[in-house]
Scaffold this active site. Sequence first.
Site, mmCIF file in Angstrom:
data_model
loop_
_atom_site.group_PDB
_atom_site.id
_atom_site.type_symbol
_atom_site.label_atom_id
_atom_site.label_comp_id
_atom_site.label_asym_id
_atom_site.label_seq_id
_atom_site.Cartn_x
_atom_site.Cartn_y
_atom_site.Cartn_z
ATOM 1 N N SER A 82 0.827 -1.207 0.000
ATOM 2 C CA SER A 82 0.000 0.000 0.000
ATOM 3 C C SER A 82 0.867 1.265 0.000
ATOM 4 C CB SER A 82 -0.956 -0.057 1.196
ATOM 5 O OG SER A 82 -2.011 0.854 1.059
ATOM 6 N N ASP A 211 -9.262 -6.338 -3.971
ATOM 7 C CA ASP A 211 -8.964 -5.158 -3.164
ATOM 8 C C ASP A 211 -10.083 -4.133 -3.350
ATOM 9 O OD1 ASP A 211 -7.875 -2.810 -2.051
ATOM 10 O OD2 ASP A 211 -5.834 -3.386 -2.603
ATOM 11 N N HIS A 239 -7.352 -6.186 0.302
ATOM 12 C CA HIS A 239 -6.198 -5.280 0.344
ATOM 13 C C HIS A 239 -5.079 -5.806 1.236
ATOM 14 C CE1 HIS A 239 -4.085 -1.522 -0.174
ATOM 15 N NE2 HIS A 239 -4.076 -1.282 1.130
#
Length: 261
Positions: A82, A211, A239
């Site tokens: 991320s 995600d 995610h």
Amino acid sequence: MEKRERHFVLVHGACHGAWCWYKVTTFLRSAGHKVTALDLAAAGANGKRLDELNSISDYHEPLMKFMTSLVAGEKVILVAHSLGGVSVSVAMERFPQKISVAVFVSAYMPGPDFNLSTVYQELHQRRQGASKDTQYTFDRGSNNPPTSIIFSPEDLAAKLYQLSPPEDLTLATTLMRPTKLFRGENLLKETTVTREKYGTVRRVYIVCDKDNILKEDFQRWMIKNNPSDEVKVIMGSDHMPMFSKPLDLCAYLQEIVESYS
């Protein structure tokens, strides 16, 4: 033939910390590898406070200090999740000779012709990212942009952890910390990367197809604009593949290290 130990360095995303890698760390160590899971500044168990961070360089300083500490000739595998992709990209620019391969796991991936502002603008235009339930702090007043963010329990459950075990969602709600939001010219200057340095490090992108916060089409948009050496897909992952699909993620990491180290 005996397998050679590799050194994985795991870099977390927004509001998370080294704790989110506990399954991956355990698996990779059991496979004979060395693993360092870092806390970035004011994240996880790091002792810094948000008000001590004046720039994004302060935020990713723990990673830069770690890279500086590596002995001559030692190379590591950087794994970004991320927002951790921003810190890893800067590390690639500063220490290309110390990285055998960088792995972006549903991560932001700016490039030499593709800056962080462009990435953020595209995410906003696609109406992805955090929802209205997300909790913002306005330390400079409500008339100014927010200064920090933390995911709400609703966002965690629906957008980040919807396919992860419930106990890991509980862990996240217990351990998360706010992340400082950085803006302006200094942000772009401090995250600029070049072909001459960043561009010499091999990159693999791992797409998470379910995600709900950085959706697959956005991940593939980044890959199209800043092509990696290879793309892998974890099917059925939210995610947080380190929670929802840890064995699949670790299998890919081991494949990557065999191919690129």
